[in-house]
Design a protein around this motif. Structure first.
Motif, PDB file in Angstrom:
ATOM      1  N   PHE A   1       0.805  -1.219   0.000  1.00  0.00           N
ATOM      2  CA  PHE A   1       0.000   0.000   0.000  1.00  0.00           C
ATOM      3  C   PHE A   1       0.839   1.270   0.000  1.00  0.00           C
ATOM      4  O   PHE A   1       0.293   2.375   0.000  1.00  0.00           O
ATOM      5  CB  PHE A   1      -0.997   0.010   1.173  1.00  0.00           C
ATOM      6  N   THR A   2       2.145   1.137   0.002  1.00  0.00           N
ATOM      7  CA  THR A   2       3.024   2.311  -0.079  1.00  0.00           C
ATOM      8  C   THR A   2       3.782   2.282  -1.394  1.00  0.00           C
ATOM      9  O   THR A   2       3.878   1.248  -2.056  1.00  0.00           O
ATOM     10  CB  THR A   2       4.064   2.322   1.056  1.00  0.00           C
ATOM     11  N   ALA A   3       4.340   3.424  -1.742  1.00  0.00           N
ATOM     12  CA  ALA A   3       5.277   3.461  -2.861  1.00  0.00           C
ATOM     13  C   ALA A   3       6.530   2.695  -2.427  1.00  0.00           C
ATOM     14  O   ALA A   3       6.826   2.601  -1.237  1.00  0.00           O
ATOM     15  CB  ALA A   3       5.617   4.907  -3.214  1.00  0.00           C
ATOM     16  N   THR A   4       7.261   2.163  -3.373  1.00  0.00           N
ATOM     17  CA  THR A   4       8.489   1.440  -3.065  1.00  0.00           C
ATOM     18  C   THR A   4       9.597   2.437  -2.762  1.00  0.00           C
ATOM     19  O   THR A   4       9.811   3.387  -3.513  1.00  0.00           O
ATOM     20  CB  THR A   4       8.894   0.541  -4.245  1.00  0.00           C
ATOM     21  N   ALA A   5      10.292   2.227  -1.661  1.00  0.00           N
ATOM     22  CA  ALA A   5      11.408   3.097  -1.268  1.00  0.00           C
ATOM     23  C   ALA A   5      12.716   2.439  -1.688  1.00  0.00           C
ATOM     24  O   ALA A   5      12.972   1.287  -1.342  1.00  0.00           O
ATOM     25  CB  ALA A   5      11.394   3.327   0.238  1.00  0.00           C
ATOM     26  N   ALA A   6      13.532   3.149  -2.450  1.00  0.00           N
ATOM     27  CA  ALA A   6      14.859   2.666  -2.834  1.00  0.00           C
ATOM     28  C   ALA A   6      15.822   2.973  -1.697  1.00  0.00           C
ATOM     29  O   ALA A   6      15.937   4.113  -1.258  1.00  0.00           O
ATOM     30  CB  ALA A   6      15.312   3.336  -4.117  1.00  0.00           C
ATOM     31  N   ILE A   7      16.493   1.950  -1.204  1.00  0.00           N
ATOM     32  CA  ILE A   7      17.423   2.099  -0.088  1.00  0.00           C
ATOM     33  C   ILE A   7      18.826   1.752  -0.590  1.00  0.00           C
ATOM     34  O   ILE A   7      19.106   0.602  -0.913  1.00  0.00           O
ATOM     35  CB  ILE A   7      17.047   1.162   1.090  1.00  0.00           C
ATOM     36  N   PRO A   8      19.730   2.733  -0.677  1.00  0.00           N
ATOM     37  CA  PRO A   8      21.090   2.450  -1.140  1.00  0.00           C
ATOM     38  C   PRO A   8      21.865   1.644  -0.104  1.00  0.00           C
ATOM     39  O   PRO A   8      21.535   1.647   1.079  1.00  0.00           O
ATOM     40  CB  PRO A   8      21.699   3.836  -1.335  1.00  0.00           C
ATOM     41  N   GLN A   9      22.899   0.965  -0.558  1.00  0.00           N
ATOM     42  CA  GLN A   9      23.729   0.174   0.349  1.00  0.00           C
ATOM     43  C   GLN A   9      24.292   1.050   1.455  1.00  0.00           C
ATOM     44  O   GLN A   9      24.329   0.667   2.610  1.00  0.00           O
ATOM     45  CB  GLN A   9      24.861  -0.498  -0.413  1.00  0.00           C
ATOM     46  N   VAL A  10      24.745   2.228   1.111  1.00  0.00           N
ATOM     47  CA  VAL A  10      25.265   3.154   2.106  1.00  0.00           C
ATOM     48  C   VAL A  10      24.159   4.169   2.363  1.00  0.00           C
ATOM     49  O   VAL A  10      24.010   5.147   1.657  1.00  0.00           O
ATOM     50  CB  VAL A  10      26.550   3.844   1.619  1.00  0.00           C
ATOM     51  N   TYR A  11      23.356   3.902   3.380  1.00  0.00           N
ATOM     52  CA  TYR A  11      22.228   4.759   3.731  1.00  0.00           C
ATOM     53  C   TYR A  11      22.672   5.682   4.861  1.00  0.00           C
ATOM     54  O   TYR A  11      23.400   5.251   5.755  1.00  0.00           O
ATOM     55  CB  TYR A  11      21.044   3.893   4.190  1.00  0.00           C
TER      56      TYR A  11
ATOM     57  N   LYS B   1      13.076   7.949   7.038  1.00  0.00           N
ATOM     58  CA  LYS B   1      12.494   8.226   5.728  1.00  0.00           C
ATOM     59  C   LYS B   1      10.989   8.037   5.834  1.00  0.00           C
ATOM     60  O   LYS B   1      10.525   6.988   6.286  1.00  0.00           O
ATOM     61  CB  LYS B   1      13.088   7.264   4.702  1.00  0.00           C
ATOM     62  N   ASP B   2      10.227   9.045   5.431  1.00  0.00           N
ATOM     63  CA  ASP B   2       8.773   8.916   5.412  1.00  0.00           C
ATOM     64  C   ASP B   2       8.361   7.961   4.307  1.00  0.00           C
ATOM     65  O   ASP B   2       8.782   8.113   3.156  1.00  0.00           O
ATOM     66  CB  ASP B   2       8.102  10.266   5.122  1.00  0.00           C
ATOM     67  N   MET B   3       7.552   6.976   4.645  1.00  0.00           N
ATOM     68  CA  MET B   3       6.955   6.134   3.610  1.00  0.00           C
ATOM     69  C   MET B   3       5.858   6.966   2.957  1.00  0.00           C
ATOM     70  O   MET B   3       5.236   7.811   3.604  1.00  0.00           O
ATOM     71  CB  MET B   3       6.394   4.852   4.213  1.00  0.00           C
ATOM     72  N   THR B   4       5.640   6.766   1.674  1.00  0.00           N
ATOM     73  CA  THR B   4       4.647   7.554   0.952  1.00  0.00           C
ATOM     74  C   THR B   4       3.651   6.643   0.246  1.00  0.00           C
ATOM     75  O   THR B   4       3.937   5.470  -0.011  1.00  0.00           O
ATOM     76  CB  THR B   4       5.313   8.460  -0.103  1.00  0.00           C
ATOM     77  N   ASP B   5       2.497   7.220  -0.084  1.00  0.00           N
ATOM     78  CA  ASP B   5       1.547   6.491  -0.910  1.00  0.00           C
ATOM     79  C   ASP B   5       1.890   6.763  -2.375  1.00  0.00           C
ATOM     80  O   ASP B   5       2.853   7.480  -2.669  1.00  0.00           O
ATOM     81  CB  ASP B   5       0.101   6.851  -0.556  1.00  0.00           C
ATOM     82  N   SER B   6       1.125   6.221  -3.299  1.00  0.00           N
ATOM     83  CA  SER B   6       1.451   6.360  -4.719  1.00  0.00           C
ATOM     84  C   SER B   6       1.402   7.816  -5.196  1.00  0.00           C
ATOM     85  O   SER B   6       2.026   8.155  -6.191  1.00  0.00           O
ATOM     86  CB  SER B   6       0.521   5.500  -5.566  1.00  0.00           C
ATOM     87  N   GLY B   7       0.701   8.682  -4.473  1.00  0.00           N
ATOM     88  CA  GLY B   7       0.637  10.089  -4.843  1.00  0.00           C
ATOM     89  C   GLY B   7       1.635  10.965  -4.106  1.00  0.00           C
ATOM     90  O   GLY B   7       1.643  12.171  -4.248  1.00  0.00           O
ATOM     91  N   GLY B   8       2.474  10.379  -3.258  1.00  0.00           N
ATOM     92  CA  GLY B   8       3.469  11.133  -2.514  1.00  0.00           C
ATOM     93  C   GLY B   8       3.017  11.564  -1.131  1.00  0.00           C
ATOM     94  O   GLY B   8       3.776  12.200  -0.410  1.00  0.00           O
ATOM     95  N   GLY B   9       1.788  11.211  -0.736  1.00  0.00           N
ATOM     96  CA  GLY B   9       1.297  11.558   0.594  1.00  0.00           C
ATOM     97  C   GLY B   9       2.016  10.774   1.676  1.00  0.00           C
ATOM     98  O   GLY B   9       2.461   9.646   1.452  1.00  0.00           O
ATOM     99  N   THR B  10       2.116  11.359   2.865  1.00  0.00           N
ATOM    100  CA  THR B  10       2.859  10.712   3.954  1.00  0.00           C
ATOM    101  C   THR B  10       1.980  10.372   5.156  1.00  0.00           C
ATOM    102  O   THR B  10       2.495  10.041   6.207  1.00  0.00           O
ATOM    103  CB  THR B  10       4.020  11.605   4.434  1.00  0.00           C
ATOM    104  N   SER B  11       0.669  10.439   5.008  1.00  0.00           N
ATOM    105  CA  SER B  11      -0.218  10.125   6.119  1.00  0.00           C
ATOM    106  C   SER B  11      -1.074   8.920   5.770  1.00  0.00           C
ATOM    107  O   SER B  11      -1.665   8.852   4.689  1.00  0.00           O
ATOM    108  CB  SER B  11      -1.112  11.328   6.443  1.00  0.00           C
ATOM    109  N   PHE B  12      -1.116   7.967   6.688  1.00  0.00           N
ATOM    110  CA  PHE B  12      -1.865   6.734   6.462  1.00  0.00           C
ATOM    111  C   PHE B  12      -2.926   6.563   7.541  1.00  0.00           C
ATOM    112  O   PHE B  12      -2.713   6.941   8.691  1.00  0.00           O
ATOM    113  CB  PHE B  12      -0.908   5.528   6.470  1.00  0.00           C
TER     114      PHE B  12
END
Length: 130
Positions: A72-82, A88-99
């Motif tokens: 139900f969230t957009a996929t977050a890309a996590i680099p090896q060196v984070y 990081k705020d998880m987002t919905d498909s429209g970029g919203g951050t409230s669930f």
């Protein structure tokens, strides 16, 4: 106050409490999606992740949040060196951050497959409201 006066009563809604949980696991070497079993109950607002350990085999991974048979969230890309200790705020498909109120699980996968001896560990923290 006279008999005809009205009193106004203001009540404040209770503030949402937040919790920070540690998560960890091993990702499949064939880069298939892994949905982890632990369910967490979020009562509303932001859900944030802070990955502190990622697989070293191929540079990065993808993470999301799963509920009701799908992500139900957009996929977050996590680099090896984070930049650790950076939520990081998880987002919905429209970029919203409230669930809304939801029971959720963490899902993740490596970007590319790797051999039998690759580092497939990942872990970190998830912050949400209870």
């Amino acid at each position: 106050m006279g008999a005809g006066a009205l009193a106004t009563v203001i009540t404040a809604a209770p503030a949402l409490a937040s919790v920070t949980d540690y998560y960890s696991g091993h990702l499949p070497h064939d880069y298939t999606l892994m949905v982890f079993a632990t369910q967490r109950h979020h009562t509303g607002g932001k859900i944030q992740i802070d990955p502190t350990n990622g697989p070293n085999a191929n540079g990065s991974m993808r993470m999301g949040l799963w509920a009701g048979g799908g992500q139900f969230t957009a996929t977050a890309a996590i680099p090896q060196v984070y930049p650790y200790n950076t939520y990081k705020d998880m987002t919905d498909s429209g970029g919203g951050t409230s669930f809304n109120d939801v029971w959720f699980q963490i899902d993740a996968r490596m970007i590319d497959g790797c051999g039998i001896f690759c580092d497939d560990d990942f872990g970190g923290y998830v912050k949400y409201s209870i």
